[in-house]
Design a protein around this motif. Sequence first.
Motif, short mmCIF file in Angstrom:
data_model
loop_
_atom_site.label_atom_id
_atom_site.label_comp_id
_atom_site.label_asym_id
_atom_site.label_seq_id
_atom_site.Cartn_x
_atom_site.Cartn_y
_atom_site.Cartn_z
N ILE A 92 -1.80 -29.45 -21.55
CA ILE A 92 -2.61 -30.53 -20.99
C ILE A 92 -2.61 -31.73 -21.93
N TYR A 103 -0.44 -34.17 -12.47
CA TYR A 103 -0.12 -32.89 -13.07
C TYR A 103 1.14 -32.33 -12.43
N SER A 150 -0.13 -33.49 -17.11
CA SER A 150 -0.51 -32.16 -17.56
C SER A 150 0.28 -31.10 -16.80
#
Length: 450
Positions: free
Chosen positions: A128, A178, A81
Amino acid sequence: MFNELSIWVVEEGLDYAVQIFSELNIVRGGPNMLHAELLGIRRLLNHTIPWDFCILLSEQDYPLRGNAVLAEYLWVHRGTSFVSVDEGECERDVSYQCGDRVVSLSGGVQYPKIPGMRYASGSQWFAITYQLAAVIGTHLSNSSTIVGTILHDLITVKQPDESFFQAVVLNSEFCSRYSDYTLHWTDKDSMREVRSLTSEYNIMSPGVLIFPRDVAKVSEVRDKSLWAFFARKFDNSLQSTQLKDSLDKLSKQNSRKVWTRVQKHQVPALWRLTQVLASSFADVVSVDRLQRNVDGLFHVQTLQLQLGHGRTTLLLREKLAMPSRSSSLLALRIGCDWNKTDLVFDGDVSAVASSSSGLYSCPSLWAIVHWQMSKKPVSEDLLLVWIDPGGTPMQHAPIKISEHSVLVWHRYTVQSMEQGILARRTFFVYREPSQIPWHKVKEFFDVLPS
């Protein structure tokens, strides 16, 4: 605007994919911007069309690169993400929206944080994964979960849309998967404080990008900011529209597909792979290889096969070795003749010749490591190890990943280690292309529709 969008969806025949809804009164700095984003995510989770990434965009954003380039970038980053995280800098001024106005209830005093909770602030723009979106959508209404607790805590503070996704990432299993780069570029030099009659909070906002003043600036972003796929902000003025038109032209020109005919002596394994694959269908008439486009950062070897009967077309795409656990390492590849200028393998991939010379040869063998970019200084030591077919380590090559590393190449390496084996790329070595078995074709390549 709602009516115009609704008519547009019908006229363009997009009602199967696009949903238009208007349920909230959004005031700058208030909670409804976040509520709108969460409503959108819930609708996407219930959509009939499968998807991998949810990207937040506004009407003032515009793409810098072609869709195919973005798709390839996200494909390599699958499972990652993109959320901008500046940990510990979350403003906690309690706010309240009453009609068309947002007011401060604490006069700038910082509202107490929940003990043990990690907080952050950052850009509201995000991309995301489906997995993260599903966790958010599932637990949003349950205040006993981390997601529900974070929403309940942040919804009453200033601009919760710039801290909610950051807090969810930091306090969940997604903290190791992420990138703190978003896909948006904003002109920081044109930032100014915007005062609103509907809010007690002054907001920093960039100026409008126009033609020809900002052409050079945007061109530099396209060339140097490899993570930037959208820019903001634009409007419907003539000069801003002209700049968007120029971006369309560049995107189309730089992301177009270019195929090059492959000769048997150039990449012998490719011909064997295609022959094995197509033997039950027809003879292979020709093989073309997809070239890396100008805008593309990542490129995997993709072949286009023309078969004899009916001129059927098949595509073969190289598979990547992915890390065995969450890591900043994205993929590991093995191949011959790495082109440092074009960032592609000029020779075979995954199935390589045993000789460094002759008709069937691999003059130089390379391991390519694709590495996730990060805004924060990153320095990691890895050990790439060459292992022989019997499992004996033959050569150890230490490498260092430094800030902004995107791709690392190194000769004679096949395994990446970081507190144990992080990623492993096996490959097949042949003397004659005819020795490559069918199960190796399936192991190293995906068969795709043309």
